[in-house]
Write a protein that holds these residues in place. Sequence first.
Motif, mmCIF file in Angstrom:
data_model
loop_
_atom_site.group_PDB
_atom_site.id
_atom_site.type_symbol
_atom_site.label_atom_id
_atom_site.label_comp_id
_atom_site.label_asym_id
_atom_site.label_seq_id
_atom_site.Cartn_x
_atom_site.Cartn_y
_atom_site.Cartn_z
ATOM 1 N N ALA A 1 3.385 5.781 12.190
ATOM 2 C CA ALA A 1 3.075 6.539 10.983
ATOM 3 C C ALA A 1 1.688 7.134 11.129
ATOM 4 N N VAL A 2 1.487 8.278 10.498
ATOM 5 C CA VAL A 2 0.171 8.903 10.460
ATOM 6 C C VAL A 2 -0.089 9.377 9.036
ATOM 7 N N LEU B 1 16.230 3.136 8.118
ATOM 8 C CA LEU B 1 14.909 2.538 7.885
ATOM 9 C C LEU B 1 14.375 2.734 6.469
ATOM 10 N N ARG B 2 15.013 3.555 5.682
ATOM 11 C CA ARG B 2 14.492 3.904 4.347
ATOM 12 C C ARG B 2 14.211 2.662 3.503
ATOM 13 N N ARG B 3 15.152 1.759 3.403
ATOM 14 C CA ARG B 3 14.978 0.561 2.565
ATOM 15 C C ARG B 3 13.819 -0.301 3.071
ATOM 16 N N ARG B 4 13.762 -0.482 4.405
ATOM 17 C CA ARG B 4 12.695 -1.300 5.000
ATOM 18 C C ARG B 4 11.320 -0.663 4.795
ATOM 19 N N MET B 5 11.229 0.649 4.941
ATOM 20 C CA MET B 5 9.952 1.345 4.737
ATOM 21 C C MET B 5 9.554 1.317 3.263
ATOM 22 N N ARG B 6 10.524 1.436 2.372
ATOM 23 C CA ARG B 6 10.238 1.363 0.932
ATOM 24 C C ARG B 6 9.638 0.001 0.584
ATOM 25 N N ALA B 7 10.202 -1.064 1.147
ATOM 26 C CA ALA B 7 9.687 -2.414 0.888
ATOM 27 C C ALA B 7 8.285 -2.583 1.472
ATOM 28 N N ALA B 8 8.054 -2.047 2.663
ATOM 29 C CA ALA B 8 6.729 -2.150 3.285
ATOM 30 C C ALA B 8 5.683 -1.422 2.450
ATOM 31 N N ILE B 9 6.018 -0.229 1.992
ATOM 32 C CA ILE B 9 5.076 0.552 1.184
ATOM 33 C C ILE B 9 4.808 -0.140 -0.147
ATOM 34 N N ALA B 10 5.849 -0.692 -0.745
ATOM 35 C CA ALA B 10 5.679 -1.386 -2.028
ATOM 36 C C ALA B 10 4.751 -2.586 -1.891
ATOM 37 N N ALA B 11 4.718 -3.200 -0.721
ATOM 38 C CA ALA B 11 3.868 -4.375 -0.495
ATOM 39 C C ALA B 11 2.448 -4.004 -0.056
ATOM 40 N N ALA B 12 2.207 -2.727 0.232
ATOM 41 C CA ALA B 12 0.882 -2.303 0.709
ATOM 42 C C ALA B 12 -0.153 -2.459 -0.399
ATOM 43 N N PRO B 13 -1.331 -2.978 -0.068
ATOM 44 C CA PRO B 13 -2.375 -3.112 -1.089
ATOM 45 C C PRO B 13 -2.974 -1.751 -1.460
ATOM 46 N N LEU B 14 -3.744 -1.740 -2.510
ATOM 47 C CA LEU B 14 -4.409 -0.530 -2.983
ATOM 48 C C LEU B 14 -5.463 -0.052 -1.984
ATOM 49 N N ASN B 15 -6.166 -1.020 -1.386
ATOM 50 C CA ASN B 15 -7.261 -0.695 -0.460
ATOM 51 C C ASN B 15 -7.361 -1.813 0.577
ATOM 52 N N GLY C 1 -5.661 7.223 -5.836
ATOM 53 C CA GLY C 1 -6.349 5.948 -5.959
ATOM 54 C C GLY C 1 -5.975 4.936 -4.891
ATOM 55 N N GLN C 2 -4.830 5.136 -4.230
ATOM 56 C CA GLN C 2 -4.445 4.212 -3.165
ATOM 57 C C GLN C 2 -4.897 4.792 -1.830
ATOM 58 N N ASP C 3 -5.370 3.929 -0.952
ATOM 59 C CA ASP C 3 -5.828 4.344 0.366
ATOM 60 C C ASP C 3 -4.603 4.564 1.261
ATOM 61 N N PRO C 4 -4.398 5.782 1.766
ATOM 62 C CA PRO C 4 -3.257 6.024 2.659
ATOM 63 C C PRO C 4 -3.275 5.129 3.898
ATOM 64 N N GLY C 5 -4.453 4.688 4.304
ATOM 65 C CA GLY C 5 -4.565 3.808 5.461
ATOM 66 C C GLY C 5 -3.841 2.490 5.259
ATOM 67 N N THR C 6 -3.806 1.981 4.038
ATOM 68 C CA THR C 6 -3.100 0.727 3.790
ATOM 69 C C THR C 6 -1.596 0.921 3.922
ATOM 70 N N VAL C 7 -1.118 2.093 3.535
ATOM 71 C CA VAL C 7 0.311 2.393 3.671
ATOM 72 C C VAL C 7 0.662 2.525 5.149
ATOM 73 N N VAL C 8 -0.169 3.246 5.903
ATOM 74 C CA VAL C 8 0.053 3.391 7.347
ATOM 75 C C VAL C 8 0.058 2.007 8.005
ATOM 76 N N ALA C 9 -0.889 1.164 7.659
ATOM 77 C CA ALA C 9 -0.964 -0.180 8.238
ATOM 78 C C ALA C 9 0.285 -0.996 7.901
ATOM 79 N N ALA C 10 0.771 -0.892 6.675
ATOM 80 C CA ALA C 10 1.970 -1.638 6.272
ATOM 81 C C ALA C 10 3.198 -1.167 7.038
ATOM 82 N N VAL C 11 3.311 0.143 7.226
ATOM 83 C CA VAL C 11 4.445 0.701 7.964
ATOM 84 C C VAL C 11 4.370 0.291 9.436
ATOM 85 N N ARG C 12 3.194 0.360 10.004
ATOM 86 C CA ARG C 12 3.029 -0.029 11.413
ATOM 87 C C ARG C 12 3.300 -1.516 11.609
#
Length: 111
Positions: free
Chosen positions: A59-60, A77-91, A42-53
Amino acid sequence: MVVLIVLAGVAASILVIARRGDAQGQRVHDAATQLVYQVPAGQDPGTVVAAVRAEGCDAVAEGARVVIACPGGAKLLRRRMRAAIAAAPLNFEGDPAPKSDIVFEDEHRDL
């Protein structure tokens, strides 16, 4: 004649963009260390990639998986990436993603 020049310019631009994307994917997969995140249904992987970038990492998306390059090491980077992913929107419309634990494929947790 002008049409041919325009078409040649468009073709050259497409090649540059394609090579840039290939190079970015290669950097992610050539990295000595990487984090891999399985995006929830249900979550768009593109939003996760955008948040990480947005956090400055390459990220791909590979289907529902996001591969993140961590040239400095996943541990750093694990903690920082976890926070970025958690903040990524659904779409890309900005709908909030449901809150869930962010677990990378190399982590073994009983959730």
